[in-house]
Design an enzyme around this catalytic site. Sequence first.
Site, PDB file in Angstrom:
ATOM      1  N   LYS A 141      45.797  40.489  41.169  1.00 34.68           N
ATOM      2  CA  LYS A 141      44.799  41.003  40.228  1.00 34.68           C
ATOM      3  C   LYS A 141      44.253  42.321  40.751  1.00 34.68           C
ATOM      4  O   LYS A 141      43.752  42.390  41.877  1.00 34.68           O
ATOM      5  CB  LYS A 141      43.644  40.012  40.045  1.00 34.68           C
ATOM      6  CG  LYS A 141      42.581  40.542  39.077  1.00 34.68           C
ATOM      7  CD  LYS A 141      41.547  39.482  38.727  1.00 34.68           C
ATOM      8  CE  LYS A 141      40.346  39.481  39.621  1.00 34.68           C
ATOM      9  NZ  LYS A 141      39.392  40.586  39.386  1.00 34.68           N
ATOM     10  N   ASP A 181      42.599  43.821  35.528  1.00 31.80           N
ATOM     11  CA  ASP A 181      41.305  43.279  35.107  1.00 31.80           C
ATOM     12  C   ASP A 181      40.311  44.419  34.902  1.00 31.80           C
ATOM     13  O   ASP A 181      39.485  44.689  35.768  1.00 31.80           O
ATOM     14  CB  ASP A 181      40.842  42.299  36.210  1.00 31.80           C
ATOM     15  CG  ASP A 181      39.476  41.703  35.955  1.00 31.80           C
ATOM     16  OD1 ASP A 181      39.026  41.688  34.803  1.00 31.80           O
ATOM     17  OD2 ASP A 181      38.862  41.218  36.932  1.00 31.80           O
ATOM     18  N   LYS A 222      38.541  44.778  31.798  1.00 33.09           N
ATOM     19  CA  LYS A 222      37.490  44.304  30.868  1.00 33.09           C
ATOM     20  C   LYS A 222      37.046  45.367  29.869  1.00 33.09           C
ATOM     21  O   LYS A 222      35.873  45.747  29.837  1.00 33.09           O
ATOM     22  CB  LYS A 222      36.280  43.792  31.655  1.00 33.09           C
ATOM     23  CG  LYS A 222      36.587  42.645  32.616  1.00 33.09           C
ATOM     24  CD  LYS A 222      35.304  42.089  33.213  1.00 33.09           C
ATOM     25  CE  LYS A 222      35.534  40.928  34.142  1.00 33.09           C
ATOM     26  NZ  LYS A 222      36.153  41.264  35.435  1.00 33.09           N
ATOM     27  N   ASP A 282      34.845  48.705  23.678  1.00 28.58           N
ATOM     28  CA  ASP A 282      34.460  49.976  23.048  1.00 28.58           C
ATOM     29  C   ASP A 282      34.787  49.850  21.571  1.00 28.58           C
ATOM     30  O   ASP A 282      35.139  48.762  21.108  1.00 28.58           O
ATOM     31  CB  ASP A 282      35.232  51.136  23.721  1.00 28.58           C
ATOM     32  CG  ASP A 282      34.485  52.463  23.630  1.00 28.58           C
ATOM     33  OD1 ASP A 282      33.924  52.760  22.551  1.00 28.58           O
ATOM     34  OD2 ASP A 282      34.470  53.213  24.616  1.00 28.58           O
ATOM     35  N   THR A 296      30.102  35.292  34.140  1.00 28.79           N
ATOM     36  CA  THR A 296      29.440  34.185  34.846  1.00 28.79           C
ATOM     37  C   THR A 296      28.110  34.639  35.458  1.00 28.79           C
ATOM     38  O   THR A 296      27.291  33.817  35.844  1.00 28.79           O
ATOM     39  CB  THR A 296      30.351  33.608  35.947  1.00 28.79           C
ATOM     40  OG1 THR A 296      30.975  34.697  36.628  1.00 28.79           O
ATOM     41  CG2 THR A 296      31.410  32.711  35.377  1.00 28.79           C
ATOM     42  N   ARG A 304      38.319  36.094  47.953  1.00 30.46           N
ATOM     43  CA  ARG A 304      37.951  36.001  49.369  1.00 30.46           C
ATOM     44  C   ARG A 304      38.507  34.808  50.143  1.00 30.46           C
ATOM     45  O   ARG A 304      38.817  34.967  51.328  1.00 30.46           O
ATOM     46  CB  ARG A 304      36.419  36.105  49.500  1.00 30.46           C
ATOM     47  CG  ARG A 304      35.931  37.515  49.205  1.00 30.46           C
ATOM     48  CD  ARG A 304      34.483  37.567  48.831  1.00 30.46           C
ATOM     49  NE  ARG A 304      34.244  36.924  47.545  1.00 30.46           N
ATOM     50  CZ  ARG A 304      33.044  36.806  46.980  1.00 30.46           C
ATOM     51  NH1 ARG A 304      31.978  37.283  47.596  1.00 30.46           N
ATOM     52  NH2 ARG A 304      32.905  36.221  45.807  1.00 30.46           N
TER      53      ARG A 304
HETATM   54  O1  C5P Z   1      36.417  36.416  46.007  1.00 32.28           O
HETATM   55  P1  C5P Z   1      36.413  35.521  44.794  1.00 32.28           P
HETATM   56  O2  C5P Z   1      37.389  34.381  44.858  1.00 32.28           O
HETATM   57  O3  C5P Z   1      35.010  35.086  44.395  1.00 32.28           O
HETATM   58  O4  C5P Z   1      36.956  36.496  43.637  1.00 32.28           O
HETATM   59  C1  C5P Z   1      36.967  36.120  42.281  1.00 32.28           C
HETATM   60  C2  C5P Z   1      37.478  37.257  41.462  1.00 32.28           C
HETATM   61  O5  C5P Z   1      37.393  36.895  40.083  1.00 32.28           O
HETATM   62  C3  C5P Z   1      36.713  38.565  41.611  1.00 32.28           C
HETATM   63  O6  C5P Z   1      37.643  39.634  41.462  1.00 32.28           O
HETATM   64  C4  C5P Z   1      35.727  38.530  40.453  1.00 32.28           C
HETATM   65  O7  C5P Z   1      35.383  39.826  40.013  1.00 32.28           O
HETATM   66  C5  C5P Z   1      36.550  37.806  39.388  1.00 32.28           C
HETATM   67  N1  C5P Z   1      35.769  37.152  38.344  1.00 32.28           N
HETATM   68  C6  C5P Z   1      34.836  36.153  38.609  1.00 32.28           C
HETATM   69  N2  C5P Z   1      34.141  35.573  37.587  1.00 32.28           N
HETATM   70  C7  C5P Z   1      34.356  35.969  36.324  1.00 32.28           C
HETATM   71  C8  C5P Z   1      35.279  36.963  36.034  1.00 32.28           C
HETATM   72  C9  C5P Z   1      35.983  37.538  37.088  1.00 32.28           C
HETATM   73  O8  C5P Z   1      34.654  35.778  39.765  1.00 32.28           O
HETATM   74  N3  C5P Z   1      33.701  35.370  35.327  1.00 32.28           N
END
Ligand code: C5P
Length: 232
Positions: A32, A59, A61, A64, A119, A211
């Site tokens: 991603k 990603d 998003k 517009d 979220t 992460r």
């Molecule tokens: O590091 P982590 O596992 O929390 O990363 C989750 C990824 O998913 C990040 O790139 C975050 O921006 C993305 N994301 C999210 N919640 C959402 C939409 C995207 O955590 N509702």
Amino acid sequence: MGKDVIVACDFSSKQAVMDFLDKFTEEKPYVKIGMELFYAEGPSIVKEIKARGHKIFLDLKLCDIPNTVKKAMSVLSGLDVDMTNLHASGTIEMMQAALEGLTRPDGTRPLLIAVTQLTSTSEERMREQLLIDKPLDEVVMHYASNAEKAGLDGVVCSPLEAGKVHDRCGKSFVTVTPGVRFADGDIGDQVRVTTPEKAKELGSDYIVVGRPITAAEDPVAAYRRCVAEFVD
Ligand code: C5P
């Protein structure tokens, strides 16, 4: 729908993301690329990672007016990504325009999925700042329905909502779910988290994991653990 683990490569430079991907000598994870890396390095980073054999979820998003999103999607479809996204709040008309723009002359196109409510948006903020009085999960399901009506392929949602989304929009409507953590790992700033195994049980089609893999001492082992729990 084949299940897969998508690795959120939230790095700010080409050097950092390539150093990370170099660790994977046997497998080619689905990657991603988000706003941070895309804005730092431009479209060439997408082409370079694609050329290394990875599938890509871009990603960005988009949100517009329909014509602008259609034209932007048409540019993105030239990058040959596998999946991209937009905000469902941009309306059904915007989502339909996006699909048109994304479709290549030969009729093929990347998967297009919608963000329902971020979220980070709580029910209280939705009510007080956006003047939306309905319960958050009702809004999420309604936006998912709008995405389906517009012809999109799926939504980004919590694994906890994946089953409900499939009930409302059909089994083949794709659910891409972040907020995944190992049972024995740090949750960081995510709030409603599930393990890869639980996400599988709940019906997610793709988990997005950042992460827990990128910051792991052994990222390849962490990736394999996700695959073992979610896919195998
Ligand atoms: O590091 P982590 O596992 O929390 O990363 C989750 C990824 O998913 C990040 O790139 C975050 O921006 C993305 N994301 C999210 N919640 C959402 C939409 C995207 O955590 N509702």
